[in-house]
Design an enzyme around this catalytic site. Structure first.
Site, short mmCIF file in Angstrom:
data_model
loop_
_atom_site.label_atom_id
_atom_site.label_comp_id
_atom_site.label_asym_id
_atom_site.label_seq_id
_atom_site.Cartn_x
_atom_site.Cartn_y
_atom_site.Cartn_z
N HIS A 10 1.23 7.59 -1.41
CA HIS A 10 1.74 6.34 -1.64
C HIS A 10 2.58 6.36 -3.15
CE1 HIS A 10 1.78 1.59 -1.64
NE2 HIS A 10 3.06 2.17 -1.90
N GLN A 31 -6.39 3.29 1.47
CA GLN A 31 -6.02 4.14 0.31
C GLN A 31 -6.91 4.31 -0.71
OE1 GLN A 31 -1.06 3.33 1.02
NE2 GLN A 31 -2.01 2.97 -1.19
N ARG A 48 3.61 -0.89 4.81
CA ARG A 48 2.16 -0.90 4.61
C ARG A 48 1.37 0.17 5.86
NH1 ARG A 48 2.49 -1.44 0.32
NH2 ARG A 48 1.97 -3.37 -0.92
N ASN A 72 10.54 -2.52 -7.57
CA ASN A 72 10.46 -1.32 -7.02
C ASN A 72 11.26 -1.17 -5.91
OD1 ASN A 72 8.49 -2.52 -5.32
ND2 ASN A 72 6.91 -1.09 -6.02
P1 NAI Z 1 10.89 -9.27 1.02
O1 NAI Z 1 9.86 -10.37 0.76
O2 NAI Z 1 11.97 -9.35 0.19
O3 NAI Z 1 11.14 -9.07 2.44
C1 NAI Z 1 10.52 -9.13 3.54
C2 NAI Z 1 11.18 -9.63 4.77
O4 NAI Z 1 10.32 -9.42 6.05
C3 NAI Z 1 11.59 -11.00 4.87
O5 NAI Z 1 12.79 -11.09 4.94
C4 NAI Z 1 10.71 -11.47 6.08
O6 NAI Z 1 11.29 -12.66 6.70
C5 NAI Z 1 10.60 -10.37 6.66
N1 NAI Z 1 9.23 -10.49 7.68
C6 NAI Z 1 8.07 -11.07 7.41
N2 NAI Z 1 7.43 -11.05 8.68
C7 NAI Z 1 8.27 -10.63 9.78
C8 NAI Z 1 8.05 -10.27 10.95
N3 NAI Z 1 6.82 -10.46 11.78
N4 NAI Z 1 9.15 -9.90 11.80
C9 NAI Z 1 10.37 -9.60 11.12
N5 NAI Z 1 10.39 -9.71 9.78
C10 NAI Z 1 9.32 -10.38 8.94
O7 NAI Z 1 9.92 -8.17 0.67
P2 NAI Z 1 10.36 -6.47 0.16
O8 NAI Z 1 10.52 -6.37 -1.35
O9 NAI Z 1 11.59 -6.00 0.92
O10 NAI Z 1 8.96 -5.59 0.29
C11 NAI Z 1 8.93 -5.62 1.74
C12 NAI Z 1 7.37 -4.89 1.86
O11 NAI Z 1 7.44 -3.40 1.59
C13 NAI Z 1 6.25 -5.38 0.88
O12 NAI Z 1 5.78 -6.67 1.40
C14 NAI Z 1 5.21 -4.29 0.76
O13 NAI Z 1 4.29 -4.41 1.65
C15 NAI Z 1 6.20 -3.24 1.16
N6 NAI Z 1 6.37 -2.41 -0.27
C16 NAI Z 1 6.14 -0.97 -0.33
C17 NAI Z 1 6.34 -0.45 -1.49
C18 NAI Z 1 5.86 1.20 -1.52
O14 NAI Z 1 5.46 1.84 -2.49
N7 NAI Z 1 5.98 2.09 -0.28
C19 NAI Z 1 6.76 -0.82 -2.77
C20 NAI Z 1 7.21 -2.23 -2.50
C21 NAI Z 1 7.14 -2.88 -1.32
#
Ligand code: NAI
Length: 372
Positions: A309, A285, A256, A117
């Site tokens: 959400h 949530q 989140r 997504n």
């Molecule tokens: P991803 O794993 O591709 O990217 C996450 C990035 O955050 C990585 O590049 C990582 O190095 C970076 N990161 C982690 N900790 C960090 C920090 N302390 N400081 C700076 N960068 C940091 O994940 P993706 O697919 O981009 O998703 C990210 C988040 O979005 C998910 O973990 C989820 O919590 C949220 N999400 C929300 C959705 C919604 O419906 N609102 C749906 C999908 C994801």
């Protein structure tokens, strides 16, 4: 095997719209497939408290499937009762509703449908950024309420062109937001992430990495937050963080809810330190009726872009994460390896670098960011 599926109730909407796969009524479209193979499926939305269906059925479940939209919180305490649990699947992206360290200790595999997504969320972020900067929401409210006062809206409306936009966390979603913003001729597209993008990826969108987080916070007119929730990021959007932002910053968080301290955000919006806070993620949530983000506003009575959400659960996304969940189950039943990008923890170890900097080569570029 016994499979426990925790989803939200779709009610009338799910009856009328069978593509709402992520509901207790439509069961990710996998109930017949599981029954045909002799598996037992228990589906519930009742997930809170020790007397819940979730707590009752987790004790002998082999597999838990839940979504971030209505998560069954798999805490250490709950895991202690889940003696048969081998696999926890997140139908979607973001597995912070699971105590990942506790899952590692018990060698429970945690998998999610990576990438399912990310476009859905990136589009929501772009929509929210435009709504914020152009002051769209109060303008729409005004006409719906019978009013007509152009100046009251225009006094806080800007163009996105020429603004500095940054993503905090530049993985699959953060990168896709920057890609989509390229034609808007922003002054700069910035990112802060402990793992740099591959050079071709940053060149393709013309974005720059800022290595110091405070410097990043100070430079951006608009910030979109896209880091997973883990020990380093929990509560990071607090008074101190907010005080480092450029005054009047537009802040969007679709990652989140628990990344932020709710009261600190509401205070920063009301005081004018931030001009806008929007997104779709809350903690817990469903959000309680008196959650401060339901009613907070800036001094001009706007600035609130919160929704329930749903950014990552469009009908297109539901199809993708339902299919992806089925694929994860198929591989598990057949004893096949999971797609590496879908694994969060396996065999007692973190399989991803996104949930904190442990055991990671922080300067290693994320090769998969554009393709997954
Ligand atoms: P991803 O794993 O591709 O990217 C996450 C990035 O955050 C990585 O590049 C990582 O190095 C970076 N990161 C982690 N900790 C960090 C920090 N302390 N400081 C700076 N960068 C940091 O994940 P993706 O697919 O981009 O998703 C990210 C988040 O979005 C998910 O973990 C989820 O919590 C949220 N999400 C929300 C959705 C919604 O419906 N609102 C749906 C999908 C994801």
């Amino acid at each position: 095997m016994k499979i426990l599926l925790v989803l939200y109730d779709g009610g009338k909407s799910a009856e009328e719209e069978p593509r709402l796969l992520g509901t207790t009524e439509n069961k990710l479209g996998i109930s017949k497939w599981l029954a045909d193979q002799g598996h037992e499926l228990v589906t519930t939305s009742d997930k809170e408290g020790s007397g819940s269906e979730f707590r009752k059925h987790i004790v002998d479940a082999d597999i838990l499937i839940t979504t971030p939209f209505h998560p069954g919180y798999l805490t250490r305490e709950v895991m202690d009762t889940a003696k048969q649990l081998k696999l926890a699947v997140t139908a979607g992206v973001g597995s912070d509703h699971i105590d990942l360290d506790a899952a590692n200790e018990r060698k429970i595999t945690v998998a999610e449908v990576t990438g399912s997504n990310v476009v859905s969320v990136a589009e929501h972020v772009v929509m929210t950024i435009l709504s914020a900067v152009r002051n769209f929401i109060p303008a729409h409210e005004q006409v719906m309420n019978g009013g007509w006062d152009v100046a009251a809206i225009a006094r806080n409306a800007f163009d996105l062109e020429g603004k500095v936009v940054g993503t905090l966390g530049c993985g699959r979603i953060g990168y896709r937001v920057l890609q989509r913003l390229k034609p808007f001729d922003c002054a700069e597209l910035l990112y802060y992430d402990y793992a740099p993008l591959p050079k071709e990826a940053s060149d393709a969108v013309g974005c720059k990495r800022v290595e110091d987080r405070d410097e990043f916070l100070k430079r951006c007119d608009v910030i979109t937050v896209n880091t997973p929730l883990h020990a380093e990021t929990k509560g990071m959007i607090n008074k101190e963080f907010l005080s480092k932002l450029k005054k009047g910053c537009f802040l969007i968080n679709t990652a989140r809810g628990a990344l932020a301290v709710a009261e600190d955000v509401a205070e920063a919006l009301e005081s004018g330190q931030i001009n806008f806070y929007g997104g779709d993620v809350w903690y817990p949530q469903p959000a309680p009726g008196d959650h401060p983000w339901r009613s907070m506003r800036n001094h001009l009575k706007g600035g609130n872009g919160m929704t329930p959400h749903y950014s990552g659960t469009t009908l297109d996304a539901q199809r993708r994460y339902a299919e992806g969940t089925q694929e994860i189950l198929k591989r598990f039943f057949n004893g096949e390896k999971q797609e590496p990008a879908n694994l969060i923890v396996e065999n007692g170890e973190y399989a991803t670098k996104a949930y904190g900097q442990r055991n990671t080569k922080t300067e290693e570029a994320k090769e998969q960011v554009r393709t997954d």
